[in-house]
Design a protein around this motif. Structure first.
Motif, short mmCIF file in Angstrom:
data_model
loop_
_atom_site.label_atom_id
_atom_site.label_comp_id
_atom_site.label_asym_id
_atom_site.label_seq_id
_atom_site.Cartn_x
_atom_site.Cartn_y
_atom_site.Cartn_z
N ARG A 78 43.79 34.21 47.21
CA ARG A 78 42.79 35.24 47.03
C ARG A 78 42.07 34.67 45.53
O ARG A 78 42.47 34.90 44.40
N ILE A 79 40.99 34.17 45.60
CA ILE A 79 40.33 33.64 44.59
C ILE A 79 39.22 34.73 43.96
O ILE A 79 38.55 35.21 44.58
N LEU A 80 39.57 34.95 42.72
CA LEU A 80 38.76 35.98 42.09
C LEU A 80 37.97 35.29 40.92
O LEU A 80 38.28 34.50 40.46
N GLY A 81 36.55 35.82 40.99
CA GLY A 81 35.55 35.37 39.81
C GLY A 81 36.24 35.86 38.64
O GLY A 81 36.26 36.95 38.28
N LEU A 82 36.28 35.08 37.67
CA LEU A 82 36.61 35.26 36.24
C LEU A 82 35.24 35.95 35.59
O LEU A 82 34.25 35.77 36.15
N ALA A 83 35.63 36.92 34.70
CA ALA A 83 34.46 37.43 34.21
C ALA A 83 33.29 36.53 33.49
O ALA A 83 32.14 36.45 33.60
N SER A 84 33.78 35.55 32.99
CA SER A 84 32.80 34.42 32.31
C SER A 84 32.13 33.79 33.35
O SER A 84 30.82 33.37 33.12
N ARG A 125 31.28 35.30 36.25
CA ARG A 125 30.66 36.26 36.88
C ARG A 125 29.39 36.74 35.86
O ARG A 125 28.52 37.24 36.49
N ASN A 126 29.87 36.82 34.70
CA ASN A 126 28.74 37.14 33.68
C ASN A 126 28.31 35.72 32.65
O ASN A 126 28.61 35.85 31.61
N LEU A 148 27.65 44.83 36.49
CA LEU A 148 28.46 43.71 36.84
C LEU A 148 28.42 43.44 38.33
O LEU A 148 28.17 44.24 39.16
N PRO A 149 27.99 42.04 38.62
CA PRO A 149 27.85 41.67 40.15
C PRO A 149 29.12 42.07 40.80
O PRO A 149 30.12 42.14 40.14
N SER A 150 29.00 42.02 42.07
CA SER A 150 30.23 42.66 42.79
C SER A 150 31.46 41.36 42.60
O SER A 150 30.88 40.30 42.48
N LEU A 151 32.43 41.96 42.94
CA LEU A 151 33.37 41.02 42.75
C LEU A 151 33.56 39.85 43.69
O LEU A 151 33.29 40.17 45.01
N GLU A 176 34.98 37.35 46.16
CA GLU A 176 36.28 37.15 46.75
C GLU A 176 36.12 36.16 47.83
O GLU A 176 35.45 36.74 48.84
N ASN A 224 36.35 45.22 38.33
CA ASN A 224 35.70 44.29 37.48
C ASN A 224 35.79 44.59 35.94
O ASN A 224 35.88 43.34 35.51
N ASP A 261 37.60 41.66 33.43
CA ASP A 261 36.88 41.19 32.02
C ASP A 261 38.16 41.32 31.05
O ASP A 261 38.27 40.32 30.46
N THR A 292 40.40 38.33 31.73
CA THR A 292 39.79 37.22 31.42
C THR A 292 39.73 36.76 29.99
O THR A 292 40.00 35.72 29.58
N ASN A 294 43.06 30.73 38.89
CA ASN A 294 43.31 31.25 40.40
C ASN A 294 44.59 30.37 40.97
O ASN A 294 44.26 30.26 42.13
#
Lengths: 341, 269
Positions: free
Chosen positions: A314-320, A322-323, A331-334, A336, B144, B148, B151, B164
């Motif tokens: 399950r690959i999640l987007g890091l905050a950096s 995503r933002n 915050l844009p949606s997670l 996945e 979310n 943060d 991260t 990941n």
């Protein structure tokens, strides 16, 4: 296509659907939460018996040729709801086996032994569910509305089974993809570490045993409503082995794997082995079916332990990621990327 | 109940003169007739980085396990933040902010590094059966925000490129880091570390040490079992010495060096 073929196909769909529902319940327990339930079939049996005695009339009916408790003659869907409830409630006393004092492998053995004991007791104690002969003439659900012997009834039953299987799949996928599912997988990987970060391991195992128990119970109710009889020979401990084989072949830890496994092993293999021409002494061919299922488990464990559909990362987007802009407040949606069930 | 609730509801305000956050009295643990811990009394000062040293078999890890609730004591009382937690299970203590790490790597192997970190965040509305059933809308915002924090922590420990990857595929040292980060994500008040630098590359070990100092400066209480005297010397004050299941001394490292009994315990061990 003639009627006979259509009956055959619809029967396979119902059997396949029941196997899928049962495998999904076990997949949640074994594949996701790491609860090795070698007694899973007990819960399916409990559901089947419950649905049977809730929908059957009193045992004095039909010439009193069989003995059973209850006999409440309740209309559909009450017997199915009762079956799910009893499957879940029956799981509660078993949660004692899941305490930290019993390691996972010990729990597995304890559940297996319990399944053997339960089957022996029900076989030999007639007043409860008519002993070895089992309960028969179980009324088909909605028999007053549609003739159970008609092809239309077959189609309706297929539709209901597929709908229940789909709903089960969607609910379990939602659970597994959530933070709750993540903590179940964490518990599966290392229960002591999970407890040490604040997870109530015993509570979660109990919840999963109850949830899987009611899913198994429901699958039993669907099956007994279709075949109209239920006996100890239908739920020997080997039946759990078939379901575990399905999960190993399909792939542990993801529900699509459970569905694939259910269609390949209990349905596909058992159906295919039916066509082995009879040879040798009586009993040889059925024994060979077990040899094939056992070999299938061993082959997969050895050559492809991840199964046909492996559990996906399950690959999640890091905050950096995503933002990219620090000004972004919403915050844009997670993200996945996994579509895993 | 989650740690934040606990902090606001039951933890008493720090009192003057009572800087003790974790106290053990008369701890004993027998294993089939062998007394691993034999009447240990400990008092861990709030905001201190306390070292726990001693030869092999001194009972250090058993003591740490009893404090964290993973090992049941044969006798003794543990009080944490002014509350008797002796009967509280491991997960209850963790939720109250008393967390441990393990001597052996105990990361969740088939969870990614990020998932490992997120798994310990308290108060996630999606981390219950019914919360999860309500669907992602119910928990995505919280998730979310946790992402943060995770991260930032990964950047601090320079593990962002592995975010990941499956935690089970990392090197031994990286796995120790994951475990420490995972414990930090739970927002602990007291961190019990069982040889956090064991099997870690010296450079990485030094970095872990710097992080521990930084955490202490941020006000966290840390109790650390460690074998390597030089590490204890640099990081810990005070230092508790155990031998044969008992506490031998509790001093600064400098004072301990003058103490022949301690030197003997180490030489004999």
């Amino acid at each position: 296509m003639n009627n006979q073929t259509l009956f055959y196909i619809t029967t396979l769909v119902v059997y396949g659907g029941v196997d899928v529902i049962a495998c999904l319940g076990l997949s949640m327990q074994f594949g996701v939460a790491g609860v090795v339930n070698f007694g899973f079939i007990i819960f399916q049996a409990a559901g089947a018996y419950t649905a049977a005695v809730l929908s059957l009339p009193s045992d004095r009916a039909n010439g009193a040729f069989q003995q059973y408790v209850a006999g409440l003659h309740l209309p559909f869907p009450v017997p199915w709801i009762g079956a799910a409830a009893v499957g879940g409630v029956l799981a509660i006393p078993f949660t004692g086996l899941l305490s930290r004092r019993l390691r996972t492998d010990n729990t597995a053995i304890a559940m297996l032994v319990t399944a053997v004991i339960a089957n022996a007791l029900i076989t030999n104690y007639r007043p409860l569910f008519n002993g070895a002969a089992g309960v028969s003439l179980v009324p088909a659900p909605l028999a007053s509305a549609i003739d159970p012997l008609s092809l239309n009834y077959q189609y309706v039953y297929c539709g209901v089974v597929i709908a229940v299987a789909l709903a089960t799949f969607l609910v379990l996928r939602r659970l597994t993809a959530s933070p709750y599912g993540r903590s179940l997988r964490a518990m599966r990987d290392n229960d002591l570490a999970a407890a040490s970060i604040g997870t109530n391991v015993r509570g979660r195992r109990t919840a999963i045993l109850v949830l899987g128990g009611s899913i198994a119970g429901l699958s039993g109710a669907i099956l007994v409503g279709y075949i109209n009889l239920w006996a100890p020979s239908a739920w020997t401990y080997q039946e759990t082995v078939v379901l575990i084989a399905a999960l190993i072949v399909g792939g542990l830890g993801n529900h699509i794997g459970a569905v694939v496994g259910a269609l390949v092993v209990p349905l596909g293999f058992e159906e295919a082995t039916r066509y082995i021409p009879a040879f040798g002494p009586p009993g040889l061919v059925p024994a060979l079916e077990w040899v094939i299922i056992g070999s299938l488990i061993l082959t997969f464990l050895w050559f492809r332990p991840q199964g046909l559909v492996p559990e996906r990362r399950r690959i999640l987007g890091l905050a950096s990621v995503r933002n990219p802009s620090t000004e972004s407040v919403d915050l844009p949606s997670l993200k996945e990327s996994s579509t895993d069930a | 109940m989650r740690s934040t609730d606990f902090q606001t509801s039951t933890e008493p305000a720090p009192q003057s003169g009572s800087g003790i956050i974790l106290r053990a009295t008369g701890l004993r643990r027998d294993y089939d007739g062998v007394r691993a811990v034999d009447g240990v009394d400990l008092a861990i000062g709030r905001g201190r980085l306390t070292g726990l040293i001693g030869p092999n078999g001194a009972g250090k890890s058993t003591t740490l396990g009893i404090l964290a609730g993973t090992i049941e004591p044969t006798a003794g009382i543990i009080s944490y933040a002014g509350r008797d937690v002796t009967k509280l299970g491991t997960h209850g203590r963790a939720r109250a902010g008393l967390l441990r790490t393990f001597q052996q790597a105990s990361e969740f192997k088939r969870l990614t590094v990020l998932e490992n970190l997120l798994s310990s965040v308290p108060g996630n509305p999606g981390d219950s059966l019914f919360g999860a059933l309500r669907g992602p809308r119910h928990w995505r915002q919280f998730e979310n925000e946790a992402l943060d924090t995770a991260t930032a922590l990964l950047q601090r420990f320079r593990l962002e490129p592995q975010a990941n990857d499956y935690a089970g595929n990392l090197s031994g040292g990286q796995r120790r880091l994951v475990e420490i980060m995972r414990a930090l994500m739970a927002r602990p008040q007291v961190l019990l570390l069982d040889e956090p630098m064991a099997g870690v590359h010296p450079k990485l070990a030094r970095e872990i040490g710097e992080h521990l100092i930084a955490l202490r400066d941020d006000g966290m209480t840390i109790l650390m079992v460690e074998h390597e005297l030089s590490i204890v010397d640099q990081l810990c004050d005070p230092v508790i010495v155990m031998a044969d299941g008992r506490v031998l001394a509790e001093r600064s490292m400098f004072e301990l060096r003058q103490n022949t009994a301690v030197v003997e315990a180490y030489l004999a061990g």
